[in-house]
Write a protein that holds these residues in place. Structure first.
Motif, PDB file in Angstrom:
ATOM      1  N   GLU A 117       0.847  -1.185   0.000  1.00 18.23           N
ATOM      2  CA  GLU A 117       0.000   0.000   0.000  1.00 18.23           C
ATOM      3  C   GLU A 117       0.887   1.241   0.000  1.00 18.23           C
ATOM      4  O   GLU A 117       1.826   1.331   0.783  1.00 18.23           O
ATOM      5  CB  GLU A 117      -0.913   0.003   1.231  1.00 18.23           C
ATOM      6  CG  GLU A 117      -1.997   1.051   1.195  1.00 18.23           C
ATOM      7  CD  GLU A 117      -3.022   0.846   2.304  1.00 18.23           C
ATOM      8  OE1 GLU A 117      -4.163   1.309   2.158  1.00 18.23           O
ATOM      9  OE2 GLU A 117      -2.671   0.215   3.335  1.00 18.23           O
ATOM     10  N   TRP A 124       1.393   5.748  -5.783  1.00 20.24           N
ATOM     11  CA  TRP A 124       0.435   4.835  -6.417  1.00 20.24           C
ATOM     12  C   TRP A 124       0.628   4.839  -7.935  1.00 20.24           C
ATOM     13  O   TRP A 124       0.618   3.778  -8.576  1.00 20.24           O
ATOM     14  CB  TRP A 124      -0.996   5.226  -6.071  1.00 20.24           C
ATOM     15  CG  TRP A 124      -1.507   4.708  -4.769  1.00 20.24           C
ATOM     16  CD1 TRP A 124      -1.927   5.434  -3.694  1.00 20.24           C
ATOM     17  CD2 TRP A 124      -1.681   3.324  -4.385  1.00 20.24           C
ATOM     18  NE1 TRP A 124      -2.347   4.607  -2.669  1.00 20.24           N
ATOM     19  CE2 TRP A 124      -2.204   3.305  -3.070  1.00 20.24           C
ATOM     20  CE3 TRP A 124      -1.435   2.121  -5.024  1.00 20.24           C
ATOM     21  CZ2 TRP A 124      -2.493   2.122  -2.383  1.00 20.24           C
ATOM     22  CZ3 TRP A 124      -1.721   0.919  -4.344  1.00 20.24           C
ATOM     23  CH2 TRP A 124      -2.236   0.940  -3.047  1.00 20.24           C
ATOM     24  N   GLU A 128       1.635   1.645 -10.210  1.00 19.08           N
ATOM     25  CA  GLU A 128       0.824   1.212 -11.353  1.00 19.08           C
ATOM     26  C   GLU A 128       1.666   1.094 -12.610  1.00 19.08           C
ATOM     27  O   GLU A 128       1.558   0.101 -13.351  1.00 19.08           O
ATOM     28  CB  GLU A 128      -0.328   2.193 -11.560  1.00 19.08           C
ATOM     29  CG  GLU A 128      -1.384   2.119 -10.473  1.00 19.08           C
ATOM     30  CD  GLU A 128      -2.438   3.206 -10.589  1.00 19.08           C
ATOM     31  OE1 GLU A 128      -3.426   3.151  -9.831  1.00 19.08           O
ATOM     32  OE2 GLU A 128      -2.289   4.096 -11.451  1.00 19.08           O
ATOM     33  N   PHE A 159      -3.736  -3.331  -2.928  1.00 17.55           N
ATOM     34  CA  PHE A 159      -3.489  -2.703  -4.225  1.00 17.55           C
ATOM     35  C   PHE A 159      -4.797  -2.641  -5.018  1.00 17.55           C
ATOM     36  O   PHE A 159      -5.150  -1.607  -5.599  1.00 17.55           O
ATOM     37  CB  PHE A 159      -2.422  -3.513  -4.962  1.00 17.55           C
ATOM     38  CG  PHE A 159      -1.908  -2.907  -6.248  1.00 17.55           C
ATOM     39  CD1 PHE A 159      -2.366  -1.689  -6.742  1.00 17.55           C
ATOM     40  CD2 PHE A 159      -0.925  -3.575  -6.965  1.00 17.55           C
ATOM     41  CE1 PHE A 159      -1.867  -1.149  -7.936  1.00 17.55           C
ATOM     42  CE2 PHE A 159      -0.424  -3.046  -8.153  1.00 17.55           C
ATOM     43  CZ  PHE A 159      -0.894  -1.838  -8.632  1.00 17.55           C
TER      44      PHE A 159
END
Length: 334
Positions: A117, A124, A128, A159
């Protein structure tokens, strides 16, 4: 005429039953090693009556909040790399073993991948981009090698919870590059909440469900324990109209093997071969006869068969243990 119709119906049901059984995925989770494999390494897989192998290359993350996935480096074992995965796939396919390609993430010190996380939107986005690069490279390999199933991730609950839109978009990108079957390996306590099953072909479950608190669980105790879980598994299959695939299943040959089957704690070292056999038998009896159940991949199978497992080994592998005979018999059923 009625008698003829009845006979025809019974014959049709019999044929369908045979189709269901012979189409089961009877797989092994083929562990990556530091060397190439050859026919001698494949022969024990054939002797097990397995018809599938999961090939598992790896990417690495330094810690749960680090967004950078490192993969295909010279520091990895051969079988963990793209080159190694390709060689494993080719060697197994040459012996008519079908393939599930299952790229996985390893977090430093073996921390649970479900807890990956990020702390910021920027991280993030980096994760990705990094994961897309990782999985799409193996997607291209899956298409090149015409593997039967591609697993798009393993136990990545946070995720997925935090970034569902990313995953739906990623699945579309994967489908544009790969034309085989897709699954995702959800942890046993995660699969009920996975949002994108409708976009995949199999509902993948790493089936480490607790089924018994006994030191040496009996088959009947484990069958009773499955009564709490099987209806839930079936309900998810029915809800999405997709078959269930145990992307991993198996038990350690250790005391209390059915209590917390996901544990690989090395302090648990009291060998109990009967516990492993009984828990495995109960799982087979619970699921393998169901037409909504596609099959599964035993965890785990090492390439150097003669040196693996054995009756003094408390780990997951069934190799050279009594449970191997049970698996061989189950995998032989038509």
């Amino acid at each position: 005429m009625k008698r003829f119709k009845l006979l025809f119906l019974l014959l049709a049901l019999s044929i369908q039953s045979c189709i269901t059984q012979t189409n089961k995925i009877n797989g092994v989770s083929f562990v990556a090693s530091g060397e190439a494999i050859n026919d001698n390494h494949v022969k024990p897989v054939i002797n097990l009556n397995a018809n599938y192998a999961a090939i598992m290359p790896f990417g690495y993350i330094k810690e749960l909040s680090n967004p950078d996935i490192v993969f295909n480096t010279d520091r990895q074992w051969f079988g963990e790399s793209k080159k190694g995965a390709k060689q494993y796939i080719a060697t197994l396919k040459a012996k008519h073993i079908k393939i599930m390609l299952k790229p996985q993430i390893w977090v430093w010190r073996g921390e649970f991948t479900g807890n990956i996380e990020m702390d910021s939107e920027a991280d993030w986005k980096t994760l990705e981009a990094s994961y897309s690069k990782f999985i799409l490279e193996y997607t291209e390999l899956a298409q090149e090698m015409k593997v039967d199933i591609l697993c798009i991730g393993t136990e990545l609950e946070k995720f997925i919870d935090n970034r569902p839109d990313y995953w739906f978009s990623l699945i579309e990108k994967i489908k544009s590059k790969y034309k085989g079957k897709l699954t995702y390996a959800a942890n046993w306590d995660e699969f009920k909440r996975t949002p994108f099953w409708s976009k995949l072909d199999y509902i993948g479950v790493d089936a480490y469900f607790p089924v018994s608190n006994s030191k040496t669980p009996t088959v009947s105790e484990c069958l009773e324990g499955w009564k709490a879980h099987k209806p839930v598994v079936f309900e998810i299959s029915k809800k999405h109209d997709k078959p269930i695939l145990f992307t991993e299943f198996g038990y350690r040959s250790v005391d209390y093997s059915g209590k917390e089957p996901w544990k690989s704690d090395r302090s648990m070292n009291q060998v109990n071969l009967e516990a492993q056999t009984n828990t495995t038998q109960a799982l087979f009896e619970t699921f393998w006869k169901e037409d909504w159940f596609a099959g599964g991949f035993i965890w785990k199978w090492f390439h150097n068969y003669e040196k693996s497992g054995g009756e003094n080994n408390s780990r997951f592998t069934p190799q050279n243990k009594p449970v191997e005979t049970l698996i061989r018999k189950q995998y032989s059923l038509k």
